[in-house]
Design a protein around this motif. Structure first.
Motif, PDB file in Angstrom:
ATOM      1  N   SER A 157      36.785  45.748  30.919  1.00 22.77           N
ATOM      2  CA  SER A 157      36.740  44.951  32.152  1.00 22.77           C
ATOM      3  C   SER A 157      35.696  43.840  32.137  1.00 22.77           C
ATOM      4  O   SER A 157      35.196  43.432  33.184  1.00 22.77           O
ATOM      5  CB  SER A 157      36.512  45.864  33.379  1.00 22.77           C
ATOM      6  N   LYS A 172      34.393  40.025  31.912  1.00 22.30           N
ATOM      7  CA  LYS A 172      34.919  38.711  32.264  1.00 22.30           C
ATOM      8  C   LYS A 172      34.742  37.738  31.100  1.00 22.30           C
ATOM      9  O   LYS A 172      33.998  38.016  30.163  1.00 22.30           O
ATOM     10  CB  LYS A 172      34.211  38.174  33.512  1.00 22.30           C
ATOM     11  N   ASP A 173      35.423  36.582  31.202  1.00 20.81           N
ATOM     12  CA  ASP A 173      35.355  35.603  30.123  1.00 20.81           C
ATOM     13  C   ASP A 173      33.908  35.196  29.816  1.00 20.81           C
ATOM     14  O   ASP A 173      33.517  35.081  28.644  1.00 20.81           O
ATOM     15  CB  ASP A 173      36.163  34.349  30.482  1.00 20.81           C
ATOM     16  N   ARG A 226      45.385  40.883  32.313  1.00 24.66           N
ATOM     17  CA  ARG A 226      44.450  41.632  31.482  1.00 24.66           C
ATOM     18  C   ARG A 226      44.674  43.137  31.625  1.00 24.66           C
ATOM     19  O   ARG A 226      44.574  43.875  30.639  1.00 24.66           O
ATOM     20  CB  ARG A 226      43.005  41.292  31.881  1.00 24.66           C
TER      21      ARG A 226
END
Length: 314
Positions: A268, A270-271, A301
């Motif tokens: 989980s 994030k970018d 995702r």
């Protein structure tokens, strides 16, 4: 206790003198003292008391410590002066271009400390290797420009590409760098520790850091003598290192980096977090995430994590 400033024998003698030991001397002349007594007198831990016979008397520890601190301060001042002269000489070498018959010649040594310039030089040396690239790489880092990352030569590697990594690269967090290097044709070996980071291109140019992490800057050598010595150092470390087992087959044709990104997506992240963790740009992360989603045939995702788990990719 006093081993850092006195030999063991002299330290033992000093402690016996403090305990009240009677230590007579044959002469009060400094040159006639035995080795241990002479060491104590010269270090400021003892003095010769006139008498018949002369006696060796201890200097109180409180007074002795002032003597030690004074000598240490003098040594530190000397080291600082020597360091300043060395830095000045290096800067002079960096700024002064040699000249032969009026033609400018590149200096044999260059020092680069600007963070952006350092990373550009690191990449330039690697991409400039036409026939051979030798490198030592450790996880020691103090800034984003020094963090472990995949070499830029993966797109067009030289004929010979050998890297010794420290063993802590062989972890779930960093093994994609090992796998990516091997997949691009590089030879990989592991060592428990390495004395420093190192890059050698075509045995004509060598790049070493000014400190362990590389955050203080780097030194570029073009001297054949220095580069030759570093090549020999690399060869010795390469021979002592252990071979890294072959890279595993990558699920669904994903690259080593994409496989690593997939595990971070499943966690989980994030970018922005993935970019910081893998030391690449957000644009690179998003491009690889899109490739992963396309490979899995999903659009989110969450769905990617579910599909990857079903296929045994995680």
């Amino acid at each position: 206790m006093l081993d850092s400033v006195l030999s063991r024998q002299a330290g033992d003698l000093y402690q016996r003198l403090l305990a009240g030991e009677y230590h007579s001397l044959a002469s009060d002349a400094i040159d006639s003292l035995d080795h241990d007594a002479l060491e104590l007198v010269r270090a400021g831990f003892a003095r010769v008391q006139d008498g018949d016979p002369p006696l060796l008397r201890p200097v109180a520890p409180a007074a002795a410590v002032q003597e030690v601190l004074g000598k240490l301060a003098t040594r530190i001042s000397s080291w600082q002066e020597h360091t300043a002269h060395t830095v000045h000489d290096l800067i002079t070498l960096q700024r002064s271009a040699l000249s032969i018959d009026g033609r400018a010649v590149r200096p044999q040594v260059e020092v680069v400390t600007n963070a952006a310039a350092v990373i550009d030089l690191v990449d330039s040396v690697q991409r400039g290797a036409r026939h051979e690239l030798l490198s030592l790489d450790s996880t020691a880092a103090a800034g984003s420009s020094c963090q472990p990352r995949l070499s830029p030569v993966v797109a067009s590697p030289p004929a010979v590409w050998k890297t010794v990594f420290t063993a802590d690269f062989d972890t779930p967090e960093l093994s994609w760098i090992l796998d990516g290097t091997r997949q691009a044709g590089g030879e990989v070996r592991l060592a428990a520790t390495l004395p420093m980071k190192l890059l050698i291109a075509d045995r004509s140019t060598a790049l070493v850091p000014l400190d362990e992490s590389g955050s203080a800057g780097v030194v570029l050598f073009r001297s054949s003598t220095v580069v030759g010595a570093l090549v020999e150092l690399f060869g010795n470390l390469w021979d002592r290192a252990t071979s890294h087992p072959g890279a595993p087959s990558h699920a669904g044709g994903l690259t080593p980096y994409q496989r690593h990104v997939l595990t971070l997506l499943a966690a989980s992240l994030k970018d922005e977090e993935i970019a910081a963790r893998t030391h690449v740009s957000i644009r690179t992360v998003r491009r690889n995430v899109a490739a992963i989603l396309d490979r899995l045939g999903v659009t989110t995702r969450f769905a990617a994590g579910v599909q990857a788990a079903k296929r045994g990719w995680l």
